[in-house]
Design an enzyme around this catalytic site. Structure first.
Site, PDB file in Angstrom:
ATOM      1  CE  LYS A 101      -7.172   8.791   3.762  1.00 43.71           C
ATOM      2  NZ  LYS A 101      -5.800   8.278   3.575  1.00 43.71           N
ATOM      3  CD  GLU A 123      -3.166   3.635   8.989  1.00 44.86           C
ATOM      4  OE1 GLU A 123      -3.450   4.271   7.952  1.00 44.86           O
ATOM      5  OE2 GLU A 123      -3.137   2.407   9.037  1.00 44.86           O
ATOM      6  CB  SER A 388      -8.480  14.535  -1.058  1.00 41.65           C
ATOM      7  OG  SER A 388      -8.004  15.465  -0.105  1.00 41.65           O
TER       8      SER A 388
END
Length: 405
Positions: A101, A123, A388
């Site tokens: 991210k 969010e 991830s």
């Protein structure tokens, strides 16, 4: 490579088009008062993405702050237990803050600084996007509001604490199912009130144009690195690559490095408890075309045609739609989208932890589970899985719900 009249040699020049469409998917379905704000973001992004100064600064941040490039690890023991297929993982769990991210959050925050914004709004579901944006906001000296469903706040307590320590304001969302979809609703509503001084940093390849394109571009570093590293490591391309797909940011970036190669690509959605509506979040597998949160894609709908309730053991995957580029790649047949249920996901979580000393995020465990399944059917070759994120955030929840196996 050419498939269904789409030339992947020039794919990134043509998709999305100037209106943000990947074929029929994408676009910007937003109120008139936000169109000017979206146009401002689009123009700013297209200006700075070609700027030597911006590119140099982002490269410096990736190297000196994020710790990129992240490595590829060969899973020797796990591969040996499965036969002749060799498994590898791209280690986004080793990116600063523990997941992919931060790749787009640092880019989005840098864009916010360029535009003179004072606050970033977002969010989060699993909390990794929230932590990453809170980190980026602290780095650049920006205010940060993170909207998070109350269900996910309870499941992801370590990440909530990290966001607060980093200085973010965590806003609890209690309406509806109080998970990721509701958090997106609340964040969009906040942005509509505050867009003059803020920028909405969406956490995936979702939302109105330019976000699906912008987040993919920032995440493409994963695919670029992975392709170069795998060839250097083995002398050839992998036979298959695998990534989990909720909204689809990690997968979009990872896949982008291999779209023009003779490599099988698999995107894995959460089947959850089973195929009954409300028991899973596999929109690309079971959904139909629809518009939500400002974009047209494939979504799960209830009897009224509204976004359906969804479920996944992974907080970062329980969203009733997927990015428009994933819907496009599905229709083209370039990427095969398949599903993995909760039980196989948790088994993969413990298998990778015990056999390789890597504790994966529950989201990533979906991809690991499918990679194991795929290896058993291939007979020979290699599979590269995008890991991830790391599973630190999930350990309390796993222990409480499943115990130590």
């Amino acid at each position: 490579m050419k498939l269904n009249n789409v030339d992947f040699d020039t794919y990134f020049k043509n998709y999305p088009d100037e209106n943000g469409y990947f074929g029929k998917y994408g676009g910007a379905y937003i109120p008139d008062d936000l169109k000017k704000a979206m146009q401002e973001i689009t123009e700013a992004y297209f200006t700075i993405c070609k700027s030597r100064r911006f590119i140099s600064e982002l490269r410096r941040i990736r190297k000196e702050f994020q710790g990129r490039p992240t490595p590829i690890s060969y899973l020797e023991r796990l591969s040996g237990s499965l036969g002749n297929v060799q498994l590898y993982v791209k280690r986004e769990d080793l990116n600063h803050t523990g997941a992919h991210k931060l790749n787009h959050c640092m880019g989005e925050a840098l864009l916010a600084k360029y535009m003179g914004k004072k606050k970033v709004i977002a969010e989060t579901g699993a909390g990794q996007h929230g932590v990453a944006l809170a980190t980026a906001a602290a780095y650049f000296g920006l205010e940060c509001d993170i909207y998070m469903g109350s269900v996910d706040i309870k499941k992801q307590a370590p990440n909530v604490a990290r966001m607060k320590i980093l200085g973010a304001n965590v806003v609890e969302v209690t309406h509806g199912l109080a998970t990721l979809k509701e958090a997106v609703d609340a964040a969009f509503e906040a942005y509509a009130r505050e867009y003059k001084d803020s920028i909405y940093c969406i956490g995936s390849v979702l939302g109105p144009h330019p976000f699906p394109m912008m987040v993919r571009d920032f995440q493409s570093v994963v695919g670029i690195e992975a392709r170069e590293q795998f060839v250097e490591m083995t002398g050839e391309l992998p036979d298959a690559i695998v990534a989990c797909v909720g909204g689809g940011s990690n997968a979009a970036g990872f896949f982008s490095g291999f779209l023009n190669d003779p490599v099988d690509i698999y995107g894995i959605e959460p089947l959850g408890r089973g195929p009954k509506l409300g028991d899973h979040a596999a929109s690309l597998k079971y959904g139909t075309e629809g518009i939500m949160h400002g974009f047209n894609s494939i979504m799960l709908k209830d009897e009224n045609g509204d976004p359906a309730p969804v479920y996944s053991v992974a907080s970062g995957l329980d969203y009733p739609s997927s990015g428009p580029e994933h819907a496009f790649l599905r229709d083209l047949g370039r990427v095969k989208y398949d599903v993995v249920n909760d039980d196989d996901t948790i088994d993969a979580f413990f298998t990778l932890s015990r056999m390789e000393g890597i504790i994966p995020a529950i989201e990533s465990s979906h991809a690991v589970a499918y990679g194991i399944k795929l290896a058993k059917t291939m007979g020979k070759g290699s599979v590269l899985i995008n890991l991830s994120g790391r599973g630190d955030k999930d350990m309390d929840y796993i222990i409480e719900k499943y115990g130590i196996r």
